[in-house]
Design a protein around this motif. Structure first.
Motif, PDB file in Angstrom:
ATOM      1  N   GLU A  34      75.061  36.570  -7.818  1.00 63.42           N
ATOM      2  CA  GLU A  34      75.642  37.115  -6.595  1.00 63.42           C
ATOM      3  C   GLU A  34      74.973  38.431  -6.239  1.00 63.42           C
ATOM      4  O   GLU A  34      74.569  39.193  -7.121  1.00 63.42           O
ATOM      5  N   CYS A  35      74.885  38.676  -4.948  1.00 65.44           N
ATOM      6  CA  CYS A  35      74.343  39.935  -4.457  1.00 65.44           C
ATOM      7  C   CYS A  35      75.336  40.490  -3.443  1.00 65.44           C
ATOM      8  O   CYS A  35      75.633  39.837  -2.439  1.00 65.44           O
ATOM      9  N   ALA A  36      75.836  41.670  -3.729  1.00 67.40           N
ATOM     10  CA  ALA A  36      76.779  42.328  -2.827  1.00 67.40           C
ATOM     11  C   ALA A  36      76.050  43.409  -2.039  1.00 67.40           C
ATOM     12  O   ALA A  36      75.334  44.230  -2.620  1.00 67.40           O
ATOM     13  N   ALA A  37      76.250  43.404  -0.727  1.00 64.69           N
ATOM     14  CA  ALA A  37      75.584  44.371   0.146  1.00 64.69           C
ATOM     15  C   ALA A  37      76.587  45.387   0.665  1.00 64.69           C
ATOM     16  O   ALA A  37      77.639  45.014   1.183  1.00 64.69           O
ATOM     17  N   SER A  38      76.239  46.656   0.533  1.00 63.15           N
ATOM     18  CA  SER A  38      77.136  47.710   0.996  1.00 63.15           C
ATOM     19  C   SER A  38      76.669  48.216   2.355  1.00 63.15           C
ATOM     20  O   SER A  38      76.031  49.259   2.465  1.00 63.15           O
ATOM     21  N   THR A  39      76.973  47.452   3.363  1.00 66.16           N
ATOM     22  CA  THR A  39      76.630  47.847   4.716  1.00 66.16           C
ATOM     23  C   THR A  39      77.599  47.190   5.681  1.00 66.16           C
ATOM     24  O   THR A  39      77.952  46.030   5.505  1.00 66.16           O
ATOM     25  N   ARG A  40      77.990  47.932   6.717  1.00 65.86           N
ATOM     26  CA  ARG A  40      78.879  47.356   7.718  1.00 65.86           C
ATOM     27  C   ARG A  40      78.143  46.378   8.620  1.00 65.86           C
ATOM     28  O   ARG A  40      78.757  45.548   9.272  1.00 65.86           O
ATOM     29  N   SER A  41      76.825  46.499   8.640  1.00 68.93           N
ATOM     30  CA  SER A  41      76.029  45.613   9.482  1.00 68.93           C
ATOM     31  C   SER A  41      75.423  44.469   8.675  1.00 68.93           C
ATOM     32  O   SER A  41      74.325  43.986   8.982  1.00 68.93           O
ATOM     33  N   TYR A  42      76.142  44.054   7.652  1.00 70.03           N
ATOM     34  CA  TYR A  42      75.652  42.984   6.777  1.00 70.03           C
ATOM     35  C   TYR A  42      75.237  41.750   7.563  1.00 70.03           C
ATOM     36  O   TYR A  42      74.220  41.122   7.259  1.00 70.03           O
ATOM     37  N   SER A  43      75.996  41.404   8.591  1.00 66.14           N
ATOM     38  CA  SER A  43      75.725  40.171   9.344  1.00 66.14           C
ATOM     39  C   SER A  43      74.425  40.229  10.125  1.00 66.14           C
ATOM     40  O   SER A  43      73.980  39.222  10.657  1.00 66.14           O
ATOM     41  N   ASN A  44      73.811  41.401  10.220  1.00 62.58           N
ATOM     42  CA  ASN A  44      72.537  41.532  10.929  1.00 62.58           C
ATOM     43  C   ASN A  44      71.334  41.273  10.028  1.00 62.58           C
ATOM     44  O   ASN A  44      70.205  41.176  10.509  1.00 62.58           O
ATOM     45  N   TYR A  45      71.572  41.191   8.723  1.00 64.54           N
ATOM     46  CA  TYR A  45      70.480  41.123   7.773  1.00 64.54           C
ATOM     47  C   TYR A  45      70.251  39.719   7.232  1.00 64.54           C
ATOM     48  O   TYR A  45      71.203  39.006   6.893  1.00 64.54           O
ATOM     49  N   CYS A  46      68.987  39.369   7.135  1.00 59.13           N
ATOM     50  CA  CYS A  46      68.590  38.199   6.375  1.00 59.13           C
ATOM     51  C   CYS A  46      68.562  38.620   4.908  1.00 59.13           C
ATOM     52  O   CYS A  46      68.174  39.736   4.581  1.00 59.13           O
ATOM     53  N   MET A  47      68.964  37.706   4.037  1.00 59.41           N
ATOM     54  CA  MET A  47      69.056  38.018   2.615  1.00 59.41           C
ATOM     55  C   MET A  47      68.189  37.064   1.819  1.00 59.41           C
ATOM     56  O   MET A  47      68.066  35.881   2.179  1.00 59.41           O
ATOM     57  N   ALA A  48      67.615  37.560   0.740  1.00 56.04           N
ATOM     58  CA  ALA A  48      66.701  36.742  -0.042  1.00 56.04           C
ATOM     59  C   ALA A  48      66.808  37.057  -1.527  1.00 56.04           C
ATOM     60  O   ALA A  48      67.341  38.098  -1.921  1.00 56.04           O
ATOM     61  N   TRP A  49      66.273  36.152  -2.315  1.00 56.92           N
ATOM     62  CA  TRP A  49      66.103  36.349  -3.749  1.00 56.92           C
ATOM     63  C   TRP A  49      64.633  36.184  -4.100  1.00 56.92           C
ATOM     64  O   TRP A  49      63.975  35.256  -3.624  1.00 56.92           O
ATOM     65  N   PHE A  50      64.176  37.096  -4.933  1.00 51.93           N
ATOM     66  CA  PHE A  50      62.849  37.015  -5.516  1.00 51.93           C
ATOM     67  C   PHE A  50      63.013  37.069  -7.025  1.00 51.93           C
ATOM     68  O   PHE A  50      64.071  37.437  -7.538  1.00 51.93           O
ATOM     69  N   ARG A  51      61.959  36.724  -7.745  1.00 44.77           N
ATOM     70  CA  ARG A  51      62.024  36.845  -9.191  1.00 44.77           C
ATOM     71  C   ARG A  51      60.671  37.290  -9.733  1.00 44.77           C
ATOM     72  O   ARG A  51      59.630  37.082  -9.098  1.00 44.77           O
ATOM     73  N   GLN A  52      60.726  37.892 -10.890  1.00 46.99           N
ATOM     74  CA  GLN A  52      59.490  38.325 -11.536  1.00 46.99           C
ATOM     75  C   GLN A  52      59.610  38.107 -13.036  1.00 46.99           C
ATOM     76  O   GLN A  52      60.506  38.662 -13.690  1.00 46.99           O
ATOM     77  N   ALA A  53      58.727  37.268 -13.547  1.00 50.82           N
ATOM     78  CA  ALA A  53      58.676  36.999 -14.971  1.00 50.82           C
ATOM     79  C   ALA A  53      57.744  38.007 -15.637  1.00 50.82           C
ATOM     80  O   ALA A  53      56.852  38.553 -14.984  1.00 50.82           O
ATOM     81  N   ASN A  99      80.532  40.096   2.327  1.00 48.40           N
ATOM     82  CA  ASN A  99      79.218  40.751   2.281  1.00 48.40           C
ATOM     83  C   ASN A  99      78.413  40.339   1.062  1.00 48.40           C
ATOM     84  O   ASN A  99      77.760  41.162   0.425  1.00 48.40           O
ATOM     85  N   THR A 100      78.447  39.074   0.712  1.00 50.55           N
ATOM     86  CA  THR A 100      77.727  38.617  -0.472  1.00 50.55           C
ATOM     87  C   THR A 100      76.876  37.391  -0.175  1.00 50.55           C
ATOM     88  O   THR A 100      77.150  36.632   0.756  1.00 50.55           O
ATOM     89  N   VAL A 101      75.853  37.237  -0.965  1.00 45.77           N
ATOM     90  CA  VAL A 101      75.086  36.002  -0.991  1.00 45.77           C
ATOM     91  C   VAL A 101      75.124  35.482  -2.422  1.00 45.77           C
ATOM     92  O   VAL A 101      75.120  36.266  -3.373  1.00 45.77           O
ATOM     93  N   THR A 102      75.177  34.180  -2.541  1.00 46.63           N
ATOM     94  CA  THR A 102      75.277  33.545  -3.843  1.00 46.63           C
ATOM     95  C   THR A 102      74.110  32.581  -4.038  1.00 46.63           C
ATOM     96  O   THR A 102      73.807  31.787  -3.139  1.00 46.63           O
ATOM     97  N   LEU A 103      73.485  32.688  -5.189  1.00 46.66           N
ATOM     98  CA  LEU A 103      72.410  31.765  -5.540  1.00 46.66           C
ATOM     99  C   LEU A 103      72.909  30.904  -6.696  1.00 46.66           C
ATOM    100  O   LEU A 103      73.032  31.376  -7.828  1.00 46.66           O
ATOM    101  N   GLN A 104      73.236  29.666  -6.382  1.00 47.33           N
ATOM    102  CA  GLN A 104      73.663  28.720  -7.404  1.00 47.33           C
ATOM    103  C   GLN A 104      72.426  28.053  -7.985  1.00 47.33           C
ATOM    104  O   GLN A 104      71.684  27.396  -7.246  1.00 47.33           O
ATOM    105  N   MET A 105      72.229  28.199  -9.273  1.00 49.89           N
ATOM    106  CA  MET A 105      71.036  27.677  -9.922  1.00 49.89           C
ATOM    107  C   MET A 105      71.446  26.588 -10.905  1.00 49.89           C
ATOM    108  O   MET A 105      72.150  26.858 -11.887  1.00 49.89           O
ATOM    109  N   ASN A 106      71.022  25.373 -10.624  1.00 49.44           N
ATOM    110  CA  ASN A 106      71.333  24.221 -11.488  1.00 49.44           C
ATOM    111  C   ASN A 106      70.059  23.682 -12.120  1.00 49.44           C
ATOM    112  O   ASN A 106      68.953  23.950 -11.646  1.00 49.44           O
TER     113      ASN A 106
END
Length: 123
Positions: A21-40, A77-84
């Motif tokens: 889960e990623c929680a965003a602390s902004t009142r304008s959350y709905s204006n933002y595109c959200m993403a996940w990246f990773r680094q091994a 104000n959250t995005v969830t990445l379900q990983m199966n």
């Protein structure tokens, strides 16, 4: 300013599942595109998934299509990445990112980043 906080990382065996889960602390959350990246370790950062600001479109890396699902909850104000069906090659630090009007694969286009959460998948 947008602050992002990831949670939900951990260790799991191959074939298992985790939810980030990623929680965003902004009142304008709905204006933002959200993403996940990773680094091994020893590798470059790579795109995992992104969701448009309105939640109507998502973008996934080929390596996770069919296994990972990204969703957003405006009310929280959250995005969830379900990983199966996790694989050892999914082992990495996972980072949440936010951008206005962009939900593509280029990390440099994202303006805000979280601190990351570790995912470890054993064989």
């Amino acid at each position: 300013q947008v602050q992002l906080a990831e949670s939900g990382g951990g260790s799991v065996q191959a074939g298992g599942s985790l939810r980030l889960e990623c929680a965003a602390s902004t009142r304008s959350y709905s204006n933002y595109c959200m993403a996940w990246f990773r680094q091994a370790p020893g590798k470059e950062r790579e795109f995992v998934a992104a969701v448009k600001y309105d939640g109507r479109d998502t973008n996934y890396a080929d390596s996770v299509k069919g296994r990972f699902t990204l969703s957003r909850k405006r009310a929280k104000n959250t995005v969830t990445l379900q990983m199966n069906d996790l694989k050892p090659e999914d082992t990495a630090f996972y980072y949440c990112a936010a951008a206005l009007d962009y939900y593509g694969i280029e990390g440099r286009q994202y303006n805000y980043w979280g601190q990351g959460t570790r995912v470890a998948v054993s064989s």
